[in-house]
Design an enzyme around this catalytic site. Structure first.
Site, PDB file in Angstrom:
ATOM      1  N   LYS A 115      11.315  -9.198   3.133  1.00 33.28           N
ATOM      2  CA  LYS A 115      10.067  -9.928   3.402  1.00 33.28           C
ATOM      3  C   LYS A 115      10.282 -11.108   4.352  1.00 33.28           C
ATOM      4  O   LYS A 115       9.381 -11.453   5.123  1.00 33.28           O
ATOM      5  CB  LYS A 115       9.426 -10.399   2.101  1.00 33.28           C
ATOM      6  CG  LYS A 115       8.746  -9.279   1.321  1.00 33.28           C
ATOM      7  CD  LYS A 115       7.834  -9.834   0.234  1.00 33.28           C
ATOM      8  CE  LYS A 115       7.505  -8.785  -0.816  1.00 33.28           C
ATOM      9  NZ  LYS A 115       6.622  -7.716  -0.344  1.00 33.28           N
ATOM     10  N   LYS A 157       8.274 -15.443  -3.709  1.00 37.32           N
ATOM     11  CA  LYS A 157       8.388 -13.988  -3.633  1.00 37.32           C
ATOM     12  C   LYS A 157       9.822 -13.595  -3.370  1.00 37.32           C
ATOM     13  O   LYS A 157      10.497 -14.234  -2.560  1.00 37.32           O
ATOM     14  CB  LYS A 157       7.589 -13.454  -2.437  1.00 37.32           C
ATOM     15  CG  LYS A 157       6.120 -13.343  -2.611  1.00 37.32           C
ATOM     16  CD  LYS A 157       5.562 -12.620  -1.389  1.00 37.32           C
ATOM     17  CE  LYS A 157       4.048 -12.665  -1.395  1.00 37.32           C
ATOM     18  NZ  LYS A 157       3.508 -12.001  -0.201  1.00 37.32           N
ATOM     19  N   GLY A 163       6.297  -3.754  -5.620  1.00 35.88           N
ATOM     20  CA  GLY A 163       5.704  -3.496  -6.923  1.00 35.88           C
ATOM     21  C   GLY A 163       5.352  -4.761  -7.687  1.00 35.88           C
ATOM     22  O   GLY A 163       5.233  -4.741  -8.903  1.00 35.88           O
ATOM     23  N   GLY A 164       5.182  -5.877  -6.954  1.00 40.53           N
ATOM     24  CA  GLY A 164       4.772  -7.121  -7.603  1.00 40.53           C
ATOM     25  C   GLY A 164       5.873  -7.809  -8.390  1.00 40.53           C
ATOM     26  O   GLY A 164       5.621  -8.793  -9.081  1.00 40.53           O
ATOM     27  N   HIS A 207      -7.193  -8.630  -1.024  1.00 42.47           N
ATOM     28  CA  HIS A 207      -6.167  -7.744  -0.467  1.00 42.47           C
ATOM     29  C   HIS A 207      -6.865  -6.663   0.357  1.00 42.47           C
ATOM     30  O   HIS A 207      -7.553  -5.810  -0.191  1.00 42.47           O
ATOM     31  CB  HIS A 207      -5.342  -7.119  -1.602  1.00 42.47           C
ATOM     32  CG  HIS A 207      -4.345  -6.105  -1.123  1.00 42.47           C
ATOM     33  ND1 HIS A 207      -2.988  -6.256  -1.267  1.00 42.47           N
ATOM     34  CD2 HIS A 207      -4.515  -4.929  -0.486  1.00 42.47           C
ATOM     35  CE1 HIS A 207      -2.372  -5.212  -0.736  1.00 42.47           C
ATOM     36  NE2 HIS A 207      -3.280  -4.384  -0.267  1.00 42.47           N
ATOM     37  N   GLU A 274      -0.523  -4.510   5.051  1.00 41.10           N
ATOM     38  CA  GLU A 274      -1.287  -5.250   4.050  1.00 41.10           C
ATOM     39  C   GLU A 274      -1.564  -6.668   4.538  1.00 41.10           C
ATOM     40  O   GLU A 274      -0.671  -7.339   5.050  1.00 41.10           O
ATOM     41  CB  GLU A 274      -0.506  -5.313   2.728  1.00 41.10           C
ATOM     42  CG  GLU A 274      -0.291  -3.947   2.095  1.00 41.10           C
ATOM     43  CD  GLU A 274       0.367  -4.021   0.720  1.00 41.10           C
ATOM     44  OE1 GLU A 274       0.232  -3.047  -0.034  1.00 41.10           O
ATOM     45  OE2 GLU A 274       1.011  -5.036   0.388  1.00 41.10           O
ATOM     46  N   ARG A 292       5.444   4.004   4.259  1.00 40.11           N
ATOM     47  CA  ARG A 292       5.373   5.279   3.536  1.00 40.11           C
ATOM     48  C   ARG A 292       3.927   5.651   3.326  1.00 40.11           C
ATOM     49  O   ARG A 292       3.026   4.884   3.667  1.00 40.11           O
ATOM     50  CB  ARG A 292       6.049   5.130   2.177  1.00 40.11           C
ATOM     51  CG  ARG A 292       5.445   3.953   1.395  1.00 40.11           C
ATOM     52  CD  ARG A 292       5.821   3.931  -0.049  1.00 40.11           C
ATOM     53  NE  ARG A 292       5.666   2.631  -0.649  1.00 40.11           N
ATOM     54  CZ  ARG A 292       4.547   2.137  -1.176  1.00 40.11           C
ATOM     55  NH1 ARG A 292       3.443   2.856  -1.165  1.00 40.11           N
ATOM     56  NH2 ARG A 292       4.509   0.936  -1.704  1.00 40.11           N
TER      57      ARG A 292
HETATM   58  P1  ADP Z   1       4.287  -1.755  -3.567  1.00 37.40           P
HETATM   59  O1  ADP Z   1       3.325  -0.926  -2.777  1.00 37.40           O
HETATM   60  O2  ADP Z   1       3.490  -2.692  -4.433  1.00 37.40           O
HETATM   61  O3  ADP Z   1       5.337  -2.401  -2.740  1.00 37.40           O
HETATM   62  P2  ADP Z   1       6.392  -0.039  -4.883  1.00 37.40           P
HETATM   63  O4  ADP Z   1       7.091   0.236  -3.603  1.00 37.40           O
HETATM   64  O5  ADP Z   1       7.106  -0.731  -5.968  1.00 37.40           O
HETATM   65  O6  ADP Z   1       4.949  -0.761  -4.646  1.00 37.40           O
HETATM   66  O7  ADP Z   1       5.889   1.297  -5.489  1.00 37.40           O
HETATM   67  C1  ADP Z   1       5.110   2.110  -4.717  1.00 37.40           C
HETATM   68  C2  ADP Z   1       4.357   2.995  -5.590  1.00 37.40           C
HETATM   69  O8  ADP Z   1       5.218   3.905  -6.206  1.00 37.40           O
HETATM   70  C3  ADP Z   1       3.623   2.234  -6.673  1.00 37.40           C
HETATM   71  O9  ADP Z   1       2.252   2.286  -6.431  1.00 37.40           O
HETATM   72  C4  ADP Z   1       3.994   2.936  -7.952  1.00 37.40           C
HETATM   73  O10 ADP Z   1       2.836   3.391  -8.642  1.00 37.40           O
HETATM   74  C5  ADP Z   1       4.848   4.090  -7.525  1.00 37.40           C
HETATM   75  N1  ADP Z   1       6.060   4.149  -8.303  1.00 37.40           N
HETATM   76  C6  ADP Z   1       6.993   3.202  -8.406  1.00 37.40           C
HETATM   77  N2  ADP Z   1       7.962   3.588  -9.240  1.00 37.40           N
HETATM   78  C7  ADP Z   1       7.638   4.812  -9.668  1.00 37.40           C
HETATM   79  C8  ADP Z   1       8.228   5.751 -10.540  1.00 37.40           C
HETATM   80  N3  ADP Z   1       9.377   5.490 -11.171  1.00 37.40           N
HETATM   81  N4  ADP Z   1       7.604   6.932 -10.739  1.00 37.40           N
HETATM   82  C9  ADP Z   1       6.458   7.210 -10.098  1.00 37.40           C
HETATM   83  N5  ADP Z   1       5.851   6.364  -9.281  1.00 37.40           N
HETATM   84  C10 ADP Z   1       6.419   5.180  -9.062  1.00 37.40           C
HETATM   85  P1  ADP Z   2       4.692  -6.316  -3.077  1.00 35.48           P
HETATM   86  O1  ADP Z   2       5.757  -5.951  -2.117  1.00 35.48           O
HETATM   87  O2  ADP Z   2       5.196  -6.559  -4.437  1.00 35.48           O
HETATM   88  O3  ADP Z   2       3.542  -5.393  -3.011  1.00 35.48           O
HETATM   89  P2  ADP Z   2       3.006  -8.227  -1.644  1.00 35.48           P
HETATM   90  O4  ADP Z   2       3.537  -9.272  -0.740  1.00 35.48           O
HETATM   91  O5  ADP Z   2       2.362  -7.062  -1.018  1.00 35.48           O
HETATM   92  O6  ADP Z   2       4.186  -7.775  -2.597  1.00 35.48           O
HETATM   93  O7  ADP Z   2       2.002  -8.920  -2.663  1.00 35.48           O
HETATM   94  C1  ADP Z   2       1.467  -8.238  -3.770  1.00 35.48           C
HETATM   95  C2  ADP Z   2       0.147  -8.862  -4.167  1.00 35.48           C
HETATM   96  O8  ADP Z   2       0.286 -10.242  -4.468  1.00 35.48           O
HETATM   97  C3  ADP Z   2      -0.893  -8.829  -3.072  1.00 35.48           C
HETATM   98  O9  ADP Z   2      -1.597  -7.616  -3.080  1.00 35.48           O
HETATM   99  C4  ADP Z   2      -1.779 -10.012  -3.418  1.00 35.48           C
HETATM  100  O10 ADP Z   2      -2.713  -9.686  -4.426  1.00 35.48           O
HETATM  101  C5  ADP Z   2      -0.815 -11.002  -3.992  1.00 35.48           C
HETATM  102  N1  ADP Z   2      -0.331 -11.954  -2.958  1.00 35.48           N
HETATM  103  C6  ADP Z   2       0.737 -11.791  -2.162  1.00 35.48           C
HETATM  104  N2  ADP Z   2       0.903 -12.857  -1.358  1.00 35.48           N
HETATM  105  C7  ADP Z   2      -0.087 -13.717  -1.650  1.00 35.48           C
HETATM  106  C8  ADP Z   2      -0.447 -15.024  -1.192  1.00 35.48           C
HETATM  107  N3  ADP Z   2       0.266 -15.658  -0.272  1.00 35.48           N
HETATM  108  N4  ADP Z   2      -1.525 -15.607  -1.744  1.00 35.48           N
HETATM  109  C9  ADP Z   2      -2.238 -14.995  -2.694  1.00 35.48           C
HETATM  110  N5  ADP Z   2      -1.942 -13.792  -3.185  1.00 35.48           N
HETATM  111  C10 ADP Z   2      -0.878 -13.138  -2.676  1.00 35.48           C
HETATM  112 MG    MG Z   3       2.273  -4.995  -1.394  1.00 33.10          MG
END
Ligand code: ADP
Ligand code: ADP
Ligand code: MG
Length: 654
Positions: A115, A157, A163-164, A207, A274, A292
């Site tokens: 990030k 972060k 995945g939050g 978002h 995003e 992806r």
């Molecule tokens: P993000 O889009 O928040 O960065 P991740 O890369 O962690 O999310 O995961 C991408 C997606 O893959 C998520 O929406 C989640 O539902 C799915 N995922 C993550 N781990 C698994 C798992 N072990 N089995 C199936 N789906 C998964």
């Molecule tokens: P991940 O890789 O886990 O998906 P993201 O950076 O995409 O992480 O953030 C996941 C979620 O967290 C976003 O969809 C949003 O709801 C919240 N978020 C991320 N950054 C911010 C920010 N700077 N301010 C408020 N909410 C945020």
């Molecule tokens: Mg995200």
């Protein structure tokens, strides 16, 4: 490409198989022990067993995936989402092994995997990013100093995050220290890297993400937006397009920024940029690129009419995109709900279980992408998503009306799901008019609580449960001819059954005579039909249809207008309740033991971390609620435990 190996499982594997079939490409599935009977394994043209249920031993094991590809003669690999989909080393390895990786080139994955680096790259290219700090000095003092400079609230972060996980909101300077520790611990556990970035926390943020698509000839376009602000634990539950706040001017600005981001990466497949949109200032900022196919891609497919997986395969084969930005016009509106095995009332904790009945109504415009069928197991090993429900309509109002109908008719019995929560969400007036932001679910905790039910409504469940047991007894009686027939018709005999649900109890008493059941104050009822899985009765001229699934003494009941309820039939002579031993700690849900942080004989203070548990995607740290000495540890790292399993015992220090 004649054949593609799908390095994934569940609904996304099925989804990819569909596009392969459409293109006349042989699909090769891989499966772990837990997935041996999964629908996608049967649907694949060939399926290969690659190992144990733990993802490390199967879906994340690159050697096994590559070996399966060679063994089956696959020419390409589709990684789906999650697992190896954003692993640059794996994408490179595919290339080295002469396999086509169906996704972007590895450098793009790598550039977006961190990030801090991703943000720096985007800034260089003029993409707006959230004000913050993404430097290499990770000292507490520096992070505190930067947080003060940015101004609270800030968001910490994990640079390796996804995945939050590894995210913490910090409201004031005094919280920084603890938040750093918590975010770092979570990040280290999940990603093996605990570097952090700091961002301004956008308080009423939405978002909004753009689907991007590129080819190997330098063409890049976007395929409109999806709004995914309804989230719990920073993870999406609902996705819709168009976004309720979008207008042509904003779409033009955000779409241009998304394409700029994609061009900075020389992006050559499907991806998602995003953004967080600040409702107060009207500014938007880059969050990340998911390199992806996204879980919520069907929303885009519904409004553009494109098959994104088909396009991904074509792009990976080097075909030009053959679409220009001007060709992309959204048609109508689409919304997706994610149906999860989880308990909204318990902080959306994931759950396991068997989906005993799974069925959905035939509604025009409904698409169901599902991982399960009746009888499927939701195990501790994977994401607890059961299905994605996608509804298309001419506009938002029409689509939402259909979605509400679908949610009321959808049958998913056997495990607790977020179905009632989704229904409550769609019934909320602010959500209906599109007035929400990413904090919506935190601000409306009532949506996650089970609905209050009137006595009449509860009685209706009780009647259904009583009739079910009566019917089961009857069918046994006809088998056991020694019992005199008709004894139940004796007017004097009154039956009663006690049920429990949650903390409450329900006593149902009735007399049966001349084909009618007299439930006293609960009403007069006529049983119309009954089977092992459904029954129908009439009360005051109204018909009530219930679907039923049974597991041991628990009846899962579902009715279209009443929703679902689990009733535990209480034994006539209650068992002596098991005394909870003081100082013991039990598993809050079916879990795997990730890490044991203490040793027998060790002294701990109240609030100290004892062990880390994981259930599906959630990690939980169990903490001591009193000071004491660890007297006994009953589990080992890596073991799996059921709900209520005693994990360890603390003895109190005086
Ligand atoms: P993000 O889009 O928040 O960065 P991740 O890369 O962690 O999310 O995961 C991408 C997606 O893959 C998520 O929406 C989640 O539902 C799915 N995922 C993550 N781990 C698994 C798992 N072990 N089995 C199936 N789906 C998964
Ligand atoms: P991940 O890789 O886990 O998906 P993201 O950076 O995409 O992480 O953030 C996941 C979620 O967290 C976003 O969809 C949003 O709801 C919240 N978020 C991320 N950054 C911010 C920010 N700077 N301010 C408020 N909410 C945020
Ligand atoms: Mg995200």
């Amino acid at each position: 490409m004649q054949s593609i190996l799908i390095a994934n499982r569940g609904e996304i594997a099925l989804r990819i198989i569909k596009s392969c079939r459409k293109l006349g490409i042989r699909s090769i599935g891989v499966y772990s022990e837990a997935d041996a009977n999964a629908p996608y394994v049967r649907a694949a043209d060939l399926a290969i067993h690659i190992g144990k249920s733990d993802p490390i031993a199967s879906y994340l094991d690159q050697d096994k995936i590559i070996e399966a590809a060679h063994k089956s003669g696959a020419e390409g690999i589709h990684p789906g989402y999650g697992f190896l989909s954003e692993n640059a080393a794996f994408a490179r390895r595919c290339q080295a092994e002469g396999l086509i990786f169906i996704g972007p080139h590895p450098k793009a994955i790598e550039a977006m995997g961190d990030k801090a680096k991703a943000k720096s790259l985007m800034m260089e290219h003029g993409v707006p990013v959230v004000p913050g700090y993404q430097g290499t000095d990770q000292s507490e003092a520096r992070i505190l100093q930067e947080s003060n400079k940015i101004g609270f609230p800030v968001l910490l972060k994990a640079t390796a995050g996804g995945g939050g996980k590894g995210m913490r909101i910090v409201h004031q300077a005094s919280e920084v220290k603890d938040a750093i520790a918590a975010a770092k611990r979570e990040a280290l556990n999940a990603f093996g890297n605990d570097n952090l970035i700091v961002e301004k926390y956008i308080q009423s943020g939405r978002h909004i993400e753009f689907q991007i698509f590129g080819d190997q000839h330098g063409n890049v376009i976007h395929l409109l937006e999806r709004e995914c602000s309804i989230q719990r634990r920073y993870q999406k539950v609902i996705e819709e397009s168009p976004s309720p706040i979008m207008d042509d001017a904003l779409r033009e600005r955000m779409g241009t920024a998304a394409v700029l981001a994609a061009k900075a990466l020389k992006y050559d497949n499907a991806g998602t940029v995003e953004f967080i949109y600040d409702q107060q200032s009207g500014n938007f900022y880059f969050l990340e690129v998911n390199t992806r196919l996204q879980v919520e891609h069907p929303v885009t497919e519904a409004i553009t009419g494109l098959d994104l997986v088909e396009r991904q395969i074509q792009a990976a084969m080097g075909e030009p995109l053959a679409l220009e930005q001007a060709d992309i016009v959204g048609n109508g509106y689409a919304v997706e709900c994610r149906l999860y095995a989880e308990d909204p009332a318990n902080d959306f904790l994931p759950l396991t279980g068997t989906v005993q009945h799974f069925a959905w109504p035939a509604v025009d415009g409904l698409r169901v992408d599902s991982a399960v069928e009746s009888g499927s197991e939701i195990s501790v090993y994977y994401d607890p998503m059961i299905a994605k429900l996608i509804v298309w309509g001419k506009n938002r109002t029409i689509a939402h009306r259909k979605m509400r109908y679908v949610l009321s008719q959808l049958l998913c019995l056997g495990t607790t799901t977020n179905q009632a929560f989704l229904q409550a969400l769609f019934a909320h007036p602010d959500f209906q008019i599109g007035e929400y932001d990413t904090s919506f679910l935190t601000q409306h905790p009532d949506l996650a609580r089970p609905a209050e039910r009137s006595t009449a409504e509860l009685n209706r469940f009780g009647i259904a449960a009583s009739l079910y047991h009566w019917q089961q007894g009857e069918s046994q009686r006809t088998l056991l001819r020694s019992i005199p027939s008709g004894w139940r018709n004796n007017y004097a005999s009154s039956e009663h059954t006690d049920f429990a649900f949650g903390e409450s109890e329900l006593r149902m008493s009735y007399r049966y005579q001349h084909g009618r059941f007299d439930f006293g104050e609960a009403g007069q009822v006529k049983l119309l039909s009954a089977s092992d899985t459904a029954l129908c009765f009439e009360q005051d001229g109204m018909r009530y249809q219930f679907h039923i699934a049974v597991k041991a003494a628990t009846l899962h009941l579902q009715n279209e207008s009443l929703g679902s309820l689990q009733l535990l039939k209480k034994p006539r002579f209650p068992l002596k309740s098991v005394q909870k031993e003081a100082g013991t700690y039990q598993a809050p849900m079916p879990s795997q033991i990730i890490k044991i942080l203490v040793q027998e004989g060790q002294s701990v203070a109240s609030g100290d971390s004892l062990l880390v548990l994981s259930s599906m995607k959630m990690e939980n740290t169990l903490t001591a609620n009193q000071a004491g000495v660890v007297e006994a540890i009953y589990i080992t790292e890596g073991s799996n435990v059921e709900t209520g399993f005693v994990l360890l015992k603390l003895s109190e220090t005086e």
